[in-house]
Enzyme design. Structure first.
Site, PDB file in Angstrom:
ATOM      1  N   ASP A  91       0.847  -1.200   0.000  1.00 52.22           N
ATOM      2  CA  ASP A  91       0.000   0.000   0.000  1.00 52.22           C
ATOM      3  C   ASP A  91       0.878   1.243   0.000  1.00 52.22           C
ATOM      4  O   ASP A  91       2.000   1.217   0.507  1.00 52.22           O
ATOM      5  CB  ASP A  91      -0.869   0.045   1.271  1.00 52.22           C
ATOM      6  CG  ASP A  91      -2.021  -0.954   1.203  1.00 52.22           C
ATOM      7  OD1 ASP A  91      -2.213  -1.560   0.133  1.00 52.22           O
ATOM      8  OD2 ASP A  91      -2.708  -1.123   2.222  1.00 52.22           O
ATOM      9  N   LYS A  92       0.306   2.335  -0.500  1.00 53.45           N
ATOM     10  CA  LYS A  92       1.015   3.615  -0.556  1.00 53.45           C
ATOM     11  C   LYS A  92       1.621   3.985   0.801  1.00 53.45           C
ATOM     12  O   LYS A  92       2.750   4.445   0.893  1.00 53.45           O
ATOM     13  CB  LYS A  92       0.009   4.678  -1.014  1.00 53.45           C
ATOM     14  CG  LYS A  92       0.535   6.085  -1.034  1.00 53.45           C
ATOM     15  CD  LYS A  92      -0.582   7.059  -1.427  1.00 53.45           C
ATOM     16  CE  LYS A  92      -0.206   8.466  -1.042  1.00 53.45           C
ATOM     17  NZ  LYS A  92      -1.323   9.402  -1.234  1.00 53.45           N
TER      18      LYS A  92
END
Length: 299
Positions: A91-92
């Site tokens: 995930d970012k």
């Protein structure tokens, strides 16, 4: 406007950092990733992924890891400069071990290892609360649902196979949700203090947002800074216990700036010889550990 308060300054710097990564020239971003290389051989390059940098592009995303892989390949000396390939995703907001392959074949081989669950993955997360029991396995399928609120949005949530019957308290099997993906996460508490815990996590399956959903909705211990999964029915900043706020020297109104404290700490890749890859948590994560006095017993 630089806040006087060090806690707020620290959070402001972090937000600025992820915005900055979106503004820099792709060459500069590739250079940053090159500096964050922790291991390389003929087949793979391993980086310690920075906070707030998306792996893939999308609406409103100017810079992402996928786009600078050809530049990064050329910067890594003495190697044939074929573009690098992504093998898995983070995930970012997640930091830590990220494996890139030097060839298409190597990438496919590694993706297969992930798919067939041969890669051992260990994450660290700082969570609110204290899981009970302190060690265990969460095995609850996950499904995506629309949340009906003043701002309709989608979230992933649990789709349990069993429930308690309200009449007699007996466990009843439920009808399986067709869209649910089976998800299994092992967890173990490493330390607890200041109404928070440091957990070591091993996702056995690789479902999107699995760790976040299992911790928040399965154990009732959302990850510190996980504003998406701290409530179900609304999009709102995480509510922190008094003691945690005091230790972090934060006001509740500033809690929305807290970053997600989830870090891919270790990966073990069985490529002929097993390769053990470890990445230190980012400095904001280490700072939080110190502030909360979450001392890890040294192995």
């Amino acid at each position: 406007q630089i806040p006087k308060d060090p806690a707020q300054r620290w959070l402001r710097e972090l937000t600025a950092l992820s915005q900055q990564l979106q503004r820099v020239h792709p060459n500069v971003l590739a250079k940053i990733l090159k500096q964050r290389t922790v291991y390389q051989n003929e087949e793979i390059v391993v980086i310690n992924k920075p906070y707030g940098l998306p792996v893939h592009g999308g609406p409103g995303i100017k810079n992402c890891i996928a786009d600078v892989l050809p530049i990064l390949a050329k910067m890594l000396e003495n190697m044939r400069a074929e573009p690098l390939h992504l093998c898995h995703r983070l995930d970012k907001e997640t930091t830590g071990v990220m494996v890139l392959a030097r060839s298409k074949e190597a990438a496919e081989n590694i993706r297969l290892l992930f798919k067939t669950r041969q890669v051992e993955k260990v994450y660290w997360a700082i969570v609110l609360g204290d899981p009970d029991p302190a060690e265990g396995i969460v095995e609850i399928p996950i499904v995506e649902k629309e949340v009906q609120s003043h701002q309709s949005h989608y979230k992933r949530t649990l789709a349990p196979n069993y429930r308690l019957c309200p009449e007699d308290g007996k466990v009843v099997k439920m009808r399986k949700n067709r869209n649910a993906e089976s998800a299994v996460t092992r967890y173990r508490r490493l330390a607890s203090a200041a109404a928070c815990s440091l957990l070591e996590l091993q996702p056995i399956t690789g479902v999107k947002h699995q760790i976040r959903v299992h911790l928040a909705y399965g154990l009732g211990c959302p990850i510190l800074g996980d504003h998406k999964y701290s409530h179900w029915s609304k999009l709102a900043p995480q509510k922190l216990p008094e003691l945690t706020l005091r230790r972090l020297k934060l006001e509740q109104s500033k809690a929305r700036h807290l970053p997600l404290h989830l870090h891919a700490h270790r990966l073990c890749l069985p490529l002929g010889q097993p390769i053990d890859l470890v990445c230190k948590p980012p400095s904001f994560f280490q700072k939080t550990l110190r502030k909360l006095e979450l001392d890890i017993a040294k192995d």
